[in-house]
Scaffold this active site. Sequence first.
Site, short mmCIF file in Angstrom:
data_model
loop_
_atom_site.label_atom_id
_atom_site.label_comp_id
_atom_site.label_asym_id
_atom_site.label_seq_id
_atom_site.Cartn_x
_atom_site.Cartn_y
_atom_site.Cartn_z
N ALA A 69 -3.89 -1.27 -0.69
CA ALA A 69 -4.13 -2.75 -0.66
C ALA A 69 -5.51 -3.25 -1.12
O ALA A 69 -6.29 -2.28 -1.16
CB ALA A 69 -4.09 -2.84 1.05
N ILE B 166 -7.69 -5.28 0.59
CA ILE B 166 -8.84 -5.00 1.39
C ILE B 166 -9.44 -3.65 1.43
O ILE B 166 -10.51 -3.56 1.96
CB ILE B 166 -8.16 -5.35 2.79
CG1 ILE B 166 -9.10 -5.42 4.07
CG2 ILE B 166 -7.16 -4.34 3.28
CD1 ILE B 166 -10.48 -6.26 3.80
N ARG C 86 3.18 3.27 -2.11
CA ARG C 86 4.72 3.45 -2.69
C ARG C 86 4.65 3.81 -3.99
O ARG C 86 5.67 4.48 -4.52
CB ARG C 86 5.34 2.08 -2.30
CG ARG C 86 5.30 1.78 -0.95
CD ARG C 86 6.07 0.26 -0.55
NE ARG C 86 5.24 -0.69 -1.39
CZ ARG C 86 5.32 -1.98 -1.25
NH1 ARG C 86 6.73 -2.34 -0.87
NH2 ARG C 86 4.76 -2.96 -1.74
N TYR D 217 4.27 7.16 2.53
CA TYR D 217 3.16 6.93 3.60
C TYR D 217 3.62 8.25 4.47
O TYR D 217 2.79 8.80 5.14
CB TYR D 217 3.45 5.73 4.42
CG TYR D 217 3.27 4.43 3.76
CD1 TYR D 217 2.57 4.61 2.47
CD2 TYR D 217 3.78 3.19 4.01
CE1 TYR D 217 2.08 3.15 1.70
CE2 TYR D 217 3.73 1.88 3.40
CZ TYR D 217 2.86 2.10 2.41
OH TYR D 217 2.77 0.70 1.53
N LEU E 256 -1.40 -2.70 6.07
CA LEU E 256 -0.20 -3.21 5.48
C LEU E 256 -0.06 -4.64 5.92
O LEU E 256 -0.53 -4.95 6.69
CB LEU E 256 1.10 -2.35 6.00
CG LEU E 256 0.92 -0.74 5.57
CD1 LEU E 256 1.98 0.08 6.28
CD2 LEU E 256 1.10 -0.44 4.20
N HIS F 151 2.52 -3.79 10.87
CA HIS F 151 1.31 -3.08 11.55
C HIS F 151 2.03 -2.23 12.65
O HIS F 151 1.41 -0.79 12.85
CB HIS F 151 0.68 -4.15 12.11
CG HIS F 151 -0.43 -4.71 10.86
ND1 HIS F 151 -0.97 -5.74 11.40
CD2 HIS F 151 -0.23 -4.49 9.60
CE1 HIS F 151 -1.65 -5.91 10.02
NE2 HIS F 151 -1.35 -5.56 9.18
N LYS G 183 -5.85 -6.42 11.44
CA LYS G 183 -5.57 -7.58 12.16
C LYS G 183 -4.37 -8.41 11.74
O LYS G 183 -4.21 -8.34 10.40
CB LYS G 183 -6.71 -8.18 12.63
CG LYS G 183 -7.57 -8.53 11.38
CD LYS G 183 -7.11 -9.07 10.19
CE LYS G 183 -6.64 -10.54 10.14
NZ LYS G 183 -6.45 -10.96 8.93
N ASP H 135 -3.08 -14.78 10.01
CA ASP H 135 -3.96 -14.37 8.95
C ASP H 135 -5.43 -14.68 9.32
O ASP H 135 -6.27 -13.64 9.29
CB ASP H 135 -3.56 -14.88 7.43
CG ASP H 135 -4.39 -14.13 6.38
OD1 ASP H 135 -4.37 -12.81 6.52
OD2 ASP H 135 -4.83 -14.75 5.53
N1 LIG Z 1 -10.53 -7.58 7.97
C1 LIG Z 1 -10.44 -8.49 6.88
O1 LIG Z 1 -11.62 -8.66 6.38
C2 LIG Z 1 -9.28 -8.49 6.11
C3 LIG Z 1 -9.18 -9.23 4.88
C4 LIG Z 1 -8.01 -9.21 4.20
C5 LIG Z 1 -6.78 -8.74 4.63
N2 LIG Z 1 -6.69 -8.17 6.09
C6 LIG Z 1 -5.52 -7.61 6.31
O2 LIG Z 1 -5.26 -6.45 5.87
C7 LIG Z 1 -3.91 -6.16 5.42
C8 LIG Z 1 -3.61 -6.27 4.02
O3 LIG Z 1 -4.02 -7.13 3.67
P1 LIG Z 1 -4.32 -7.50 1.75
O4 LIG Z 1 -4.63 -8.77 1.12
O5 LIG Z 1 -5.27 -6.19 1.29
O6 LIG Z 1 -2.60 -7.11 1.37
P2 LIG Z 1 -2.17 -6.62 -0.16
O7 LIG Z 1 -3.25 -6.34 -0.91
O8 LIG Z 1 -0.95 -7.54 -0.40
O9 LIG Z 1 -1.76 -5.12 0.32
C9 LIG Z 1 -0.87 -4.78 1.39
C10 LIG Z 1 -0.35 -3.35 1.03
O10 LIG Z 1 0.58 -3.38 1.86
C11 LIG Z 1 1.80 -2.14 1.19
N3 LIG Z 1 3.12 -2.77 1.39
C12 LIG Z 1 3.89 -1.81 2.10
N4 LIG Z 1 5.16 -2.37 2.22
C13 LIG Z 1 5.01 -3.86 1.59
C14 LIG Z 1 6.07 -4.79 1.53
N5 LIG Z 1 7.09 -4.80 1.82
N6 LIG Z 1 5.19 -5.79 0.73
C15 LIG Z 1 4.14 -6.16 0.68
N7 LIG Z 1 3.26 -5.08 0.39
C16 LIG Z 1 3.60 -3.84 1.01
C17 LIG Z 1 1.44 -2.38 -0.13
O11 LIG Z 1 1.12 -0.98 -0.50
P3 LIG Z 1 1.47 0.02 -1.60
O12 LIG Z 1 0.12 0.08 -2.34
O13 LIG Z 1 2.20 1.22 -0.91
O14 LIG Z 1 2.47 -0.71 -2.40
C18 LIG Z 1 0.04 -3.15 -0.47
O15 LIG Z 1 -0.70 -2.36 -1.04
C19 LIG Z 1 -3.16 -7.57 6.17
O16 LIG Z 1 -3.03 -7.35 7.53
C20 LIG Z 1 -4.40 -8.56 6.36
O17 LIG Z 1 -4.31 -9.42 7.56
C21 LIG Z 1 -7.88 -7.97 6.60
#
Ligand SMILES: NC(=O)c1ccc[n+]([C@@H]2O[C@H](COP(=O)([O-])OP(=O)(O)OC[C@H]3O[C@@H](n4cnc5c(N)ncnc54)[C@H](OP(=O)(O)O)[C@@H]3O)[C@@H](O)[C@H]2O)c1
Length: 325
Positions: free
Chosen positions: A10, A12, A34, A55, A71, A76, A94, A174
């Site tokens: 991801a 993040i 994946r 995974y 994810l 989650h 979160k 989000d």
């Molecule tokens: N705490 C913070 O500062 C912060 C900031 C941003 C996001 N977040 C949280 O972190 C999480 C991920 O956010 P992100 O923006 O980093 O997401 P992202 O780049 O879209 O990554 C999500 C990951 O989920 C996997 N995945 C598995 N099944 C999937 C599906 N059906 N559709 C899409 N993705 C799938 C993918 O992994 P593969 O590599 O295996 O394909 C992808 O790398 C969210 O819950 C978000 O709320 C937190």
Amino acid sequence: MTRWGVLGAARINQHVLEGAALAEGTSFVAIAARDRDRAQEQADTFDIGTVYGSYDELLADPGVEAVYIPLPNGLHVEWSVRALEAGKHVLCEKPLARTEAEARRAFATARSAERLLMEAFMWRHLPQTQVACDLVAQGAVGELRMIRVWFGFLLSRSGDPRLDPAQQGGALMDVGCYCVSAARLLAGEPDAVAAQAVRDAGRADGVDVRVAATMRFPGHVLAHFDCALDLPQGHGLQVVGSEAALEIDDPWFGREPGIRVRAADGTVEEIEADAADPYRAQLEDLAGAIADGRGPLLDRAEVVGQARSLQALLRAMSNDEEDVR
Ligand SMILES: NC(=O)c1ccc[n+]([C@@H]2O[C@H](COP(=O)([O-])OP(=O)(O)OC[C@H]3O[C@@H](n4cnc5c(N)ncnc54)[C@H](OP(=O)(O)O)[C@@H]3O)[C@@H](O)[C@H]2O)c1
């Protein structure tokens, strides 16, 4: 030293793995995606030794003690439960869950597996957050009466899971979840909520892209917040009491930490707080809890309470409205 694995390459991860490189008691030893090549890319960047193309393979690795789950929201609880059942401690992004029942299910699994589960609300680990809580508890604003809080940004990436109802996307899940977390941290558990949402492309079945909501807490405390995926970047927190208002411009990331206390006569006191990497701090908190057997900062009651509030707000957003005219 806790040996960690991560499920998904991801975006993040960039912040979390940078924080991990500085964190005490933490070593990321495995990553799964994946698409194995994407996992390999992050493994090369962050010097992670083992790469998996699924995974499940990572969860079967006995060398991994704890798993970070970044994810999409809709996965989650499912992957937290699977990781806990595989005997791993879990730090899940979160929001962990959008219903109280789902949050309870995840913690019931953690309890029977005798493993720790924490929701990755990194803002809670900022020194600035603790200073603000201490000030309010010490009466810096007088009697607490009103909390105003907001978090929004422009989501431009097409196909982002945040816009997918099946992945539990939407502004509340989000970024609004931060506002809910802040209001609950300061005022406790709400008695009632109300909310209005604008849906993606105006479709009734689209995710909420803009929300305005209110929460009523015991002791006549009110909170109102807004959150959005379709507004220019903006965030802030004001905690208003009978005598003063406490203000934080950057409550979620704390990049330039600082708190203002604005008294009723207009005088302003600037209060400093230490800068810290919140991603590093949350990893150190959970790794410390794993090593010492103490509870992590965000415990079961906190995470279940958060899910209960999100559930109520999601329900309020979907309720039929009273027409004004
Ligand atoms: N705490 C913070 O500062 C912060 C900031 C941003 C996001 N977040 C949280 O972190 C999480 C991920 O956010 P992100 O923006 O980093 O997401 P992202 O780049 O879209 O990554 C999500 C990951 O989920 C996997 N995945 C598995 N099944 C999937 C599906 N059906 N559709 C899409 N993705 C799938 C993918 O992994 P593969 O590599 O295996 O394909 C992808 O790398 C969210 O819950 C978000 O709320 C937190």
